[in-house]
Design a protein around this motif. Sequence first.
Motif, PDB file in Angstrom:
ATOM      1  N   LYS A   1      11.134   0.751  -4.006  1.00  0.00           N
ATOM      2  CA  LYS A   1      11.649   0.307  -2.700  1.00  0.00           C
ATOM      3  C   LYS A   1      10.574  -0.422  -1.908  1.00  0.00           C
ATOM      4  N   GLU A   2       9.352   0.129  -1.905  1.00  0.00           N
ATOM      5  CA  GLU A   2       8.277  -0.472  -1.114  1.00  0.00           C
ATOM      6  C   GLU A   2       7.779  -1.783  -1.732  1.00  0.00           C
ATOM      7  N   PHE A   3       7.602  -1.799  -3.050  1.00  0.00           N
ATOM      8  CA  PHE A   3       7.164  -3.043  -3.697  1.00  0.00           C
ATOM      9  C   PHE A   3       8.202  -4.152  -3.502  1.00  0.00           C
ATOM     10  N   SER A   4       9.468  -3.779  -3.628  1.00  0.00           N
ATOM     11  CA  SER A   4      10.538  -4.766  -3.438  1.00  0.00           C
ATOM     12  C   SER A   4      10.598  -5.222  -1.987  1.00  0.00           C
ATOM     13  N   GLY A   5      10.377  -4.279  -1.057  1.00  0.00           N
ATOM     14  CA  GLY A   5      10.347  -4.638   0.357  1.00  0.00           C
ATOM     15  C   GLY A   5       9.203  -5.585   0.674  1.00  0.00           C
ATOM     16  N   ALA A   6       8.068  -5.374   0.037  1.00  0.00           N
ATOM     17  CA  ALA A   6       6.924  -6.268   0.240  1.00  0.00           C
ATOM     18  C   ALA A   6       7.240  -7.679  -0.244  1.00  0.00           C
ATOM     19  N   LEU A   7       8.047  -7.769  -1.304  1.00  0.00           N
ATOM     20  CA  LEU A   7       8.430  -9.083  -1.836  1.00  0.00           C
ATOM     21  C   LEU A   7       9.280  -9.878  -0.838  1.00  0.00           C
ATOM     22  N   ASP A   8       9.948  -9.183   0.068  1.00  0.00           N
ATOM     23  CA  ASP A   8      10.726  -9.885   1.092  1.00  0.00           C
ATOM     24  C   ASP A   8       9.814 -10.763   1.954  1.00  0.00           C
ATOM     25  N   TYR A   9       8.561 -10.306   2.136  1.00  0.00           N
ATOM     26  CA  TYR A   9       7.606 -11.035   2.966  1.00  0.00           C
ATOM     27  C   TYR A   9       6.618 -11.855   2.138  1.00  0.00           C
ATOM     28  N   LEU A  10       6.513 -11.517   0.862  1.00  0.00           N
ATOM     29  CA  LEU A  10       5.588 -12.238  -0.025  1.00  0.00           C
ATOM     30  C   LEU A  10       6.343 -12.694  -1.268  1.00  0.00           C
ATOM     31  N   PRO A  11       7.369 -13.523  -1.094  1.00  0.00           N
ATOM     32  CA  PRO A  11       8.193 -13.923  -2.243  1.00  0.00           C
ATOM     33  C   PRO A  11       7.371 -14.638  -3.306  1.00  0.00           C
ATOM     34  N   GLY A  12       7.649 -14.258  -4.562  1.00  0.00           N
ATOM     35  CA  GLY A  12       6.960 -14.897  -5.671  1.00  0.00           C
ATOM     36  C   GLY A  12       5.619 -14.297  -6.008  1.00  0.00           C
ATOM     37  N   ASP A  13       5.146 -13.308  -5.229  1.00  0.00           N
ATOM     38  CA  ASP A  13       3.861 -12.680  -5.541  1.00  0.00           C
ATOM     39  C   ASP A  13       3.953 -12.001  -6.902  1.00  0.00           C
ATOM     40  N   THR A  14       3.095 -12.410  -7.840  1.00  0.00           N
ATOM     41  CA  THR A  14       3.205 -11.924  -9.217  1.00  0.00           C
ATOM     42  C   THR A  14       2.882 -10.440  -9.343  1.00  0.00           C
ATOM     43  N   THR A  15       1.873  -9.992  -8.618  1.00  0.00           N
ATOM     44  CA  THR A  15       1.501  -8.572  -8.705  1.00  0.00           C
ATOM     45  C   THR A  15       2.622  -7.680  -8.201  1.00  0.00           C
ATOM     46  N   LEU A  16       3.192  -8.038  -7.057  1.00  0.00           N
ATOM     47  CA  LEU A  16       4.301  -7.246  -6.512  1.00  0.00           C
ATOM     48  C   LEU A  16       5.516  -7.281  -7.431  1.00  0.00           C
TER      49      LEU A  16
ATOM     50  N   ASN B   1       0.825  -1.218   0.000  1.00  0.00           N
ATOM     51  CA  ASN B   1       0.000   0.000   0.000  1.00  0.00           C
ATOM     52  C   ASN B   1       0.856   1.265   0.000  1.00  0.00           C
ATOM     53  N   GLU B   2       1.984   1.219   0.701  1.00  0.00           N
ATOM     54  CA  GLU B   2       2.913   2.350   0.686  1.00  0.00           C
ATOM     55  C   GLU B   2       3.474   2.550  -0.733  1.00  0.00           C
ATOM     56  N   GLY B   3       3.736   1.451  -1.422  1.00  0.00           N
ATOM     57  CA  GLY B   3       4.218   1.533  -2.803  1.00  0.00           C
ATOM     58  C   GLY B   3       3.180   2.131  -3.731  1.00  0.00           C
ATOM     59  N   VAL B   4       1.932   1.732  -3.543  1.00  0.00           N
ATOM     60  CA  VAL B   4       0.841   2.284  -4.355  1.00  0.00           C
ATOM     61  C   VAL B   4       0.721   3.784  -4.135  1.00  0.00           C
ATOM     62  N   ALA B   5       0.807   4.213  -2.860  1.00  0.00           N
ATOM     63  CA  ALA B   5       0.711   5.642  -2.549  1.00  0.00           C
ATOM     64  C   ALA B   5       1.849   6.416  -3.209  1.00  0.00           C
ATOM     65  N   ALA B   6       3.046   5.849  -3.164  1.00  0.00           N
ATOM     66  CA  ALA B   6       4.195   6.509  -3.804  1.00  0.00           C
ATOM     67  C   ALA B   6       4.008   6.558  -5.323  1.00  0.00           C
ATOM     68  N   TRP B   7       3.514   5.474  -5.906  1.00  0.00           N
ATOM     69  CA  TRP B   7       3.260   5.446  -7.363  1.00  0.00           C
ATOM     70  C   TRP B   7       2.276   6.538  -7.761  1.00  0.00           C
ATOM     71  N   ASP B   8       1.191   6.667  -6.994  1.00  0.00           N
ATOM     72  CA  ASP B   8       0.175   7.679  -7.302  1.00  0.00           C
ATOM     73  C   ASP B   8       0.752   9.093  -7.239  1.00  0.00           C
ATOM     74  N   LYS B   9       1.808   9.269  -6.436  1.00  0.00           N
ATOM     75  CA  LYS B   9       2.482  10.577  -6.352  1.00  0.00           C
ATOM     76  C   LYS B   9       3.619  10.696  -7.368  1.00  0.00           C
ATOM     77  N   GLN B  10       3.769   9.653  -8.204  1.00  0.00           N
ATOM     78  CA  GLN B  10       4.849   9.578  -9.197  1.00  0.00           C
ATOM     79  C   GLN B  10       6.236   9.578  -8.546  1.00  0.00           C
ATOM     80  N   ASP B  11       6.272   9.091  -7.318  1.00  0.00           N
ATOM     81  CA  ASP B  11       7.543   8.923  -6.612  1.00  0.00           C
ATOM     82  C   ASP B  11       7.995   7.480  -6.868  1.00  0.00           C
ATOM     83  N   TYR B  12       8.554   7.251  -8.037  1.00  0.00           N
ATOM     84  CA  TYR B  12       8.840   5.885  -8.472  1.00  0.00           C
ATOM     85  C   TYR B  12      10.002   5.223  -7.715  1.00  0.00           C
TER      86      TYR B  12
END
Length: 391
Positions: free
Chosen positions: A149-164, A133-144
């Motif tokens: 960083k946030e999407f990749s950080g989420a993958l640390d806890y959800l490895p293999g998640d296709t959407t992330l 959700n933090e990644g989505v908020a940053a994306w909406d602000k065009q803070d890529y």
Amino acid sequence: MNLTKSILFAGVLLTAGSTTVFAQSGNVKKAKSNFTKFEELKAANTAALGKGNLTSAQEAIDAAIVHEKTQNDPEAWAVYSLVYANIASLDKNVEAANKAIEGIKKATELDADKKNEANIKAAGQTLGQFRFNEGVAAWDKQDYPTAYKEFSGALDYLPGDTTLTYYSGLAAVQNKDYDNAIARYKALVPVKDYSAHKSIMVDLPKLYLSKQDTAAALASAAEAAAAYPNDNAAVVQNIELNLITGNEAKVVSDIEAQIAKDASNKSLHYYLGLAYSTSRQAEKALESYKKALEIDPNYLEANTNAAVVIMNSGRDELIALNDNKSLQPKDYNAKVAALKEKIGRALPYLQKSVEADPKNVDALRNLKNFYDFMQDEAKSTETQAKIDAIK
């Protein structure tokens, strides 16, 4: 692009720790009890109503992790990570997220017999949701950069998640971080049932080209075309890359096969013309350009290339005439007149090119070259004036 915020996770499981209920610390029991009530309300989509229970769980578990009897209890730290992961998610609280990270690390270190593994995993899932959700908020602000960083950080806890994986790849593309973008996209290539699989396959060659890795781009484009043989974007990209890299002879059959499926596609006829032109089959090239123009008479590139094929053919004949010293002036003049008539076929295409883009300097120069050869000084001067006006 608006990124969805609806990744769903399994419910939290509060399993028993290494000691019996009767031997547990009162604060750990209190934290578990209040957190279970919060989870019940959360499952009913009324998490806000359970905020009081979550606060009570927080107070109890904060006391438990500093008490001498429970400060090294893996269950206490597992509950701690669950509580703070949910606070972070509910309140969008970065400090709480950091405490959840601390709790997961400590619980994992202490949980030698893996009895709290389910709770630790559930905390990680909730923390992954928070970072998503933090990644989505940053994306909406065009803070890529932050989004990546946030999407990749989420993958640390959800490895293999296709959407992330995909979203982190998209954020890397926006950052022009092509190495990481390629790594994320390549991870999804084997996942053929992923909804964005075709887009990933078609975009991957472009990422390689951004790194000027032509060999990898060609291989990737061929893989995309093989995976989606009926998709025009995948097939045409493969054709374009082969033309760019000089593999026109190889790609002719691919273009013809695609034309058989999509005969009304003007670009395919144009690409076939390019392939024939590059392999010095002028008449076949001209026929392909003409077919493209039957579909779209104002097709700038097809008009330009049709004219170029005609004029280049005439140029080659003129060079041969000039090299033939045995020709008498009368015969030479007759052949030049015939050649002018032949090259005259280029004029409609040249005019169409200029009509399609009146400020196209290349189109105007081609037209001027035509008038120069025809020795039409007035038209040549007029065309030069148009070129000068653009400069």
